[in-house]
Design a protein around this motif. Structure first.
Motif, PDB file in Angstrom:
ATOM      1  N   GLN A 179       0.836  -1.197   0.000  1.00 39.67           N
ATOM      2  CA  GLN A 179       0.000   0.000   0.000  1.00 39.67           C
ATOM      3  C   GLN A 179       0.872   1.249   0.000  1.00 39.67           C
ATOM      4  O   GLN A 179       1.797   1.377   0.790  1.00 39.67           O
ATOM      5  CB  GLN A 179      -0.908   0.020   1.233  1.00 39.67           C
ATOM      6  CG  GLN A 179      -1.773   1.266   1.347  1.00 39.67           C
ATOM      7  CD  GLN A 179      -2.779   1.148   2.472  1.00 39.67           C
ATOM      8  OE1 GLN A 179      -3.914   0.714   2.279  1.00 39.67           O
ATOM      9  NE2 GLN A 179      -2.371   1.531   3.663  1.00 39.67           N
ATOM     10  N   VAL A 181       0.430   5.220   0.649  1.00 39.45           N
ATOM     11  CA  VAL A 181      -0.438   6.285   1.155  1.00 39.45           C
ATOM     12  C   VAL A 181       0.217   7.584   0.719  1.00 39.45           C
ATOM     13  O   VAL A 181       1.363   7.855   1.086  1.00 39.45           O
ATOM     14  CB  VAL A 181      -0.564   6.228   2.688  1.00 39.45           C
ATOM     15  CG1 VAL A 181      -1.536   7.301   3.166  1.00 39.45           C
ATOM     16  CG2 VAL A 181      -1.025   4.851   3.134  1.00 39.45           C
ATOM     17  N   PHE A 196      -5.012   6.217  -1.227  1.00 46.31           N
ATOM     18  CA  PHE A 196      -4.291   4.946  -1.170  1.00 46.31           C
ATOM     19  C   PHE A 196      -4.080   4.420  -2.591  1.00 46.31           C
ATOM     20  O   PHE A 196      -4.825   4.734  -3.516  1.00 46.31           O
ATOM     21  CB  PHE A 196      -5.089   3.893  -0.400  1.00 46.31           C
ATOM     22  CG  PHE A 196      -5.241   4.127   1.081  1.00 46.31           C
ATOM     23  CD1 PHE A 196      -4.549   5.129   1.734  1.00 46.31           C
ATOM     24  CD2 PHE A 196      -6.089   3.315   1.828  1.00 46.31           C
ATOM     25  CE1 PHE A 196      -4.691   5.331   3.101  1.00 46.31           C
ATOM     26  CE2 PHE A 196      -6.244   3.496   3.186  1.00 46.31           C
ATOM     27  CZ  PHE A 196      -5.543   4.506   3.827  1.00 46.31           C
ATOM     28  N   PRO A 218      -9.425   6.638   1.131  1.00 49.19           N
ATOM     29  CA  PRO A 218      -9.322   5.819   2.339  1.00 49.19           C
ATOM     30  C   PRO A 218     -10.690   5.678   3.001  1.00 49.19           C
ATOM     31  O   PRO A 218     -11.604   6.470   2.752  1.00 49.19           O
ATOM     32  CB  PRO A 218      -8.365   6.629   3.213  1.00 49.19           C
ATOM     33  CG  PRO A 218      -8.581   8.044   2.773  1.00 49.19           C
ATOM     34  CD  PRO A 218      -8.840   7.978   1.298  1.00 49.19           C
ATOM     35  N   CYS A 228      -7.226   5.728   9.753  1.00 54.36           N
ATOM     36  CA  CYS A 228      -6.418   5.579   8.546  1.00 54.36           C
ATOM     37  C   CYS A 228      -4.997   6.097   8.757  1.00 54.36           C
ATOM     38  O   CYS A 228      -4.787   7.101   9.449  1.00 54.36           O
ATOM     39  CB  CYS A 228      -7.056   6.343   7.394  1.00 54.36           C
ATOM     40  SG  CYS A 228      -8.691   5.748   6.923  1.00 54.36           S
TER      41      CYS A 228
END
Length: 251
Positions: A179, A181, A196, A218, A228
């Motif tokens: 992932q 971010v 994301f 998110p 988050c």
């Protein structure tokens, strides 16, 4: 004389556009499902060893016992959930903390979702980056939206060129479902404050596809009470990324 082609489309969606349309439809179904992402109405932290507590909207009291969440007449094991009427009660763990999450099909946050606004598909945002895996067992401290700092698995670094600038982005999680971010110059205005992106690096180090068309909002964009992760400093881009999901649209 009537043109027989007058009502026919001048062009058809490409395979790329069709795939993204299907992806967006699946995302909206996931978000608006009866106990989907938008249905969260509470994350109630429970302290091990403390007295049982009442939870708004639920009968009885709740406590943590040997890592499980225990109510008056049911137990939710780690990673488990229980359906009670229109609600799902879910065990949630963050490091050594345990919370009871409540998702409700009748939540106002779910009912108000009209759709997910997104940028138009653009193959120019399907980029090829370079992945450098972190050392085995490496971790990173990640600040979350409620101010908590959680220790996460560090997958590695994805280096990619965006707007003429080469950037090295931190990826977390397993290599088969990493992932990113990130925030960019559209964040907080055109798009939500951060987004994301899932990536795969099954083969380890080397080239990696980075398709920003699949950047997504998110969970905390859809409902309160999520925790988050926020973008690490080096994932806060100064260039705009006009691809992927932008904002939740509501009734």
């Amino acid at each position: 004389m009537t043109d027989p082609n007058a009502d026919r489309p001048t062009s058809y969606p490409s395979e790329f556009e069709q795939a993204l349309a299907s992806w967006h439809e699946a995302r909206l179904r996931l978000v608006t499902a009866p106990q989907g992402i938008a249905a969260l109405v509470g994350t109630h932290w429970l302290t091990p060893g403390a007295e049982p507590v009442a939870v708004e909207g639920l009968e009885g009291t709740w406590r943590v016992e040997d890592g499980d969440i225990v109510g008056d007449d049911l137990t939710i094991e780690e990673g488990g959930e229980v359906l009670l009427g229109s609600r799902v009660l879910r065990h949630f763990r963050r490091d050594d903390e345990v919370a009871l999450r409540v998702l409700d099909a009748e939540a106002a946050s779910r009912a108000s979702v009209a759709g997910i606004d997104a940028y138009m598909p653009d193959e120019a945002w399907v980029l090829t980056g370079r992945f450098e895996p972190a050392d085995e067992g490496a971790t990173i401290d990640v600040e979350e939206i409620d101010g908590y700092t959680e220790t996460s698995t560090l997958a590695g670094t994805v280096t990619v060129t965006i707007g003429g600038d080469e950037v090295a982005l931190i990826a977390t999680g397993p290599l088969t479902g990493m992932q990113l971010v990130f925030a960019d110059a559209t964040s907080g205005t055109e798009s939500y404050r951060f987004r994301f992106l899932k990536l795969r690096a099954d083969g380890g180090a080397g080239p990696i596809e980075v398709d920003f068309n699949r950047a997504y909002l998110p969970p905390c964009a859809f409902a309160d009470f999520y925790v988050c992760p926020l973008p690490p400093a080096q994932n806060r881009l100064t260039v705009p990324v006009r691809a992927g999901e932008k904002q939740v649209t509501r009734h």
